[in-house]
Write an enzyme that holds these catalytic residues in place. Structure first.
Site, mmCIF file in Angstrom:
data_model
loop_
_atom_site.group_PDB
_atom_site.id
_atom_site.type_symbol
_atom_site.label_atom_id
_atom_site.label_comp_id
_atom_site.label_asym_id
_atom_site.label_seq_id
_atom_site.Cartn_x
_atom_site.Cartn_y
_atom_site.Cartn_z
ATOM 1 N N ARG A 282 0.776 -1.270 -0.143
ATOM 2 C CA ARG A 282 0.256 0.048 -0.010
ATOM 3 C C ARG A 282 1.022 1.228 0.019
ATOM 4 O O ARG A 282 0.431 2.325 0.606
ATOM 5 C CB ARG A 282 -0.961 0.061 1.301
ATOM 6 N N SER B 289 -10.386 -0.287 3.750
ATOM 7 C CA SER B 289 -9.616 -0.719 4.797
ATOM 8 C C SER B 289 -9.288 0.756 5.075
ATOM 9 O O SER B 289 -8.589 1.574 4.293
ATOM 10 C CB SER B 289 -8.501 -1.371 4.558
ATOM 11 N N GLU C 240 -4.614 4.012 6.101
ATOM 12 C CA GLU C 240 -4.720 3.700 4.863
ATOM 13 C C GLU C 240 -4.731 4.712 3.740
ATOM 14 O O GLU C 240 -3.997 5.201 3.245
ATOM 15 C CB GLU C 240 -5.211 2.475 4.611
HETATM 16 N N1 EPU Z 1 -10.972 -10.555 10.422
HETATM 17 C C1 EPU Z 1 -11.416 -10.566 11.332
HETATM 18 N N2 EPU Z 1 -12.666 -9.481 11.481
HETATM 19 C C2 EPU Z 1 -13.154 -9.111 10.619
HETATM 20 C C3 EPU Z 1 -12.609 -9.216 9.094
HETATM 21 C C4 EPU Z 1 -11.551 -9.892 9.089
HETATM 22 O O1 EPU Z 1 -11.157 -11.309 12.404
HETATM 23 O O2 EPU Z 1 -14.090 -8.314 10.668
HETATM 24 C C5 EPU Z 1 -9.829 -11.527 10.161
HETATM 25 C C6 EPU Z 1 -9.853 -12.806 9.550
HETATM 26 O O3 EPU Z 1 -9.361 -13.923 10.423
HETATM 27 C C7 EPU Z 1 -9.637 -12.971 8.319
HETATM 28 C C8 EPU Z 1 -8.294 -11.999 8.473
HETATM 29 O O4 EPU Z 1 -8.828 -10.935 9.276
HETATM 30 O O5 EPU Z 1 -9.008 -14.156 7.615
HETATM 31 C C9 EPU Z 1 -8.309 -11.209 7.037
HETATM 32 O O6 EPU Z 1 -9.139 -10.573 6.599
HETATM 33 P P1 EPU Z 1 -9.373 -10.333 4.849
HETATM 34 O O7 EPU Z 1 -9.187 -11.460 4.130
HETATM 35 O O8 EPU Z 1 -10.697 -9.648 4.774
HETATM 36 O O9 EPU Z 1 -8.094 -9.262 4.836
HETATM 37 P P2 EPU Z 1 -7.478 -7.828 5.411
HETATM 38 O O10 EPU Z 1 -6.052 -8.327 6.030
HETATM 39 O O11 EPU Z 1 -8.349 -7.585 6.456
HETATM 40 C C10 EPU Z 1 -6.960 -6.934 3.174
HETATM 41 C C11 EPU Z 1 -6.785 -5.562 2.364
HETATM 42 C C12 EPU Z 1 -8.144 -5.605 1.698
HETATM 43 C C13 EPU Z 1 -8.151 -6.560 0.848
HETATM 44 C C14 EPU Z 1 -8.190 -7.928 1.759
HETATM 45 C C15 EPU Z 1 -8.325 -9.112 0.730
HETATM 46 C C16 EPU Z 1 -5.465 -4.262 3.790
HETATM 47 C C17 EPU Z 1 -5.260 -2.843 4.756
HETATM 48 N N3 EPU Z 1 -6.634 -4.346 3.555
HETATM 49 O O12 EPU Z 1 -7.898 -6.890 4.203
HETATM 50 O O13 EPU Z 1 -7.958 -4.308 0.849
HETATM 51 O O14 EPU Z 1 -9.477 -6.706 0.117
HETATM 52 O O15 EPU Z 1 -6.925 -7.979 2.379
HETATM 53 O O16 EPU Z 1 -7.112 -9.391 0.222
HETATM 54 O O17 EPU Z 1 -4.277 -4.600 3.336
HETATM 55 C C18 EPU Z 1 -8.551 -1.898 1.114
HETATM 56 O O18 EPU Z 1 -7.114 -1.881 0.885
HETATM 57 O O19 EPU Z 1 -9.316 -0.903 1.160
HETATM 58 C C19 EPU Z 1 -8.982 -3.380 1.093
HETATM 59 C C20 EPU Z 1 -10.255 -3.277 1.128
#
Ligand code: EPU
Length: 299
Positions: free
Chosen positions: A122, A193, A289
């Site tokens: 990012r 995010s 972010e």
């Molecule tokens: N989780 C929770 N609670 C929640 C959501 C997630 O505990 O409400 C935990 C779960 O264990 C899940 C893990 O967090 O397995 C990861 O969640 P997710 O796969 O949704 O990924 P993220 O790391 O939270 C990142 C990006 C997103 C992108 C997703 C999918 C960042 C800051 N965000 O989120 O990007 O869509 O991975 O690859 O890196 C964005 O940048 O705006 C964005 C939405």
């Protein structure tokens, strides 16, 4: 008079304060074309003003593969390298070939190579003092003419049955996962995010892992560890909770929705409360972010 100049795409990843100093340029440069081609790949040039998701669909429909994991990310193509957008195991920097820029002061044009752009999670040179004055006019991406599937994100592997491993199935799965997990910004104003996933040392990650065995950890560059910010926020009970006219989305703890806030400062104050509680419990600092533009008082 020399005004500060900023480019704004579709504003989907910025928090706008009340007053903006200087000249804001809305980049509306359109156009999608193939500028180079081999038997295996094409290089496509996309005008900075094109919509990102429509570009993903255009590439896919023309048989140029590699952008499927990045479907439905809101925003314009010109904004995409600034954050080095990423999702579901892919990052824009994986496919960037060249970025066309113009300097907002001297109006000099340049073609930047990926090695000039300091791409990271990012992050890119365009967020730094040095890169801020370069306005992106077009983005060149190298895409594959043979179907390639990036199924490294575990939920994608599960969503696509082995009998239908195709770019079409991948695109459908990414769109379905995003729609289920992330509130639509058009219906519930949000910037995706709100926080980045924090990157910590191996030692820090091990200590946290001992106390919180369910906290997801992912390996990052240079032996460091990326932690799940969403999990930490969720663990502290923030999901679905509101304050200052804002609300943590019930679908995903990293998303802050503007319910009734009039000013950016309310959203920022609410998110700062979340960050303070994460810091107090886990000893980890969360970094915002989206970019904040402008100020609360006239300039
Ligand atoms: N989780 C929770 N609670 C929640 C959501 C997630 O505990 O409400 C935990 C779960 O264990 C899940 C893990 O967090 O397995 C990861 O969640 P997710 O796969 O949704 O990924 P993220 O790391 O939270 C990142 C990006 C997103 C992108 C997703 C999918 C960042 C800051 N965000 O989120 O990007 O869509 O991975 O690859 O890196 C964005 O940048 O705006 C964005 C939405």
């Amino acid at each position: 008079m020399s005004l500060p100049v900023r480019a704004l795409g579709s504003g989907s990843n910025v928090i706008l304060k009340r007053y903006l100093d200087g000249l804001i340029i809305h980049v509306g440069l359109l156009g999608r074309s193939v500028v180079d081609e081999t038997a295996d790949d094409v290089v496509v040039r996309i005008g900075a003003g094109e919509n990102w998701h429509e570009t993903v669909l255009w590439a896919h429909e023309n048989g140029y593969y590699g952008l499927e994991n990045l479907a439905l990310i809101p925003g314009s193509v010109g904004a995409s390298p600034i954050q080095n957008i990423g999702a579901y195991g892919a990052e824009l920097s994986d496919v960037i070939e060249r970025i066309e820029v113009v300097h907002s002061g001297s109006l000099t044009t340049r073609s930047l190579l990926p090695s000039d752009c300091q791409f990271a999670y990012r992050d890119s040179i365009f967020k730094t003092e040095k890169g801020r004055d370069w306005l992106i006019t077009a983005v060149d991406m190298k895409l594959s003419k043979t179907p390639t599937l990036n199924l490294s994100y575990p939920a994608l592997e599960v969503a696509i049955s082995s009998s239908e491993k195709s770019p079409q199935a991948l695109l459908r799965a990414v769109i379905a996962i995003r729609k289920a997990k992330l509130p639509d910004p058009a219906a519930q104003p949000n910037v995706g995010s709100y926080f980045k996933n924090p990157i910590v040392t191996r030692e820090k990650a091990d200590a946290l892992g001992a106390r919180y065995p369910n906290l997801p950890q992912y390996s990052a560059r240079g032996g460091a560890v990326k932690l799940s910010a969403a999990w930490m926020i969720d663990h502290l009970g923030w999901r679905g909770k509101g304050g200052h006219g804002a609300l943590v989305a019930k679908e995903h703890a990293l998303v802050v929705i503007n319910k009734s806030a009039k000013y950016a400062s309310q959203i920022i104050e609410f998110a700062d409360e979340i960050a303070r509680s994460v810091e107090a419990e886990f000893g980890v600092a969360l970094e915002r972010e989206p970019q904040v533009l402008g100020s609360d008082t006239p300039v």
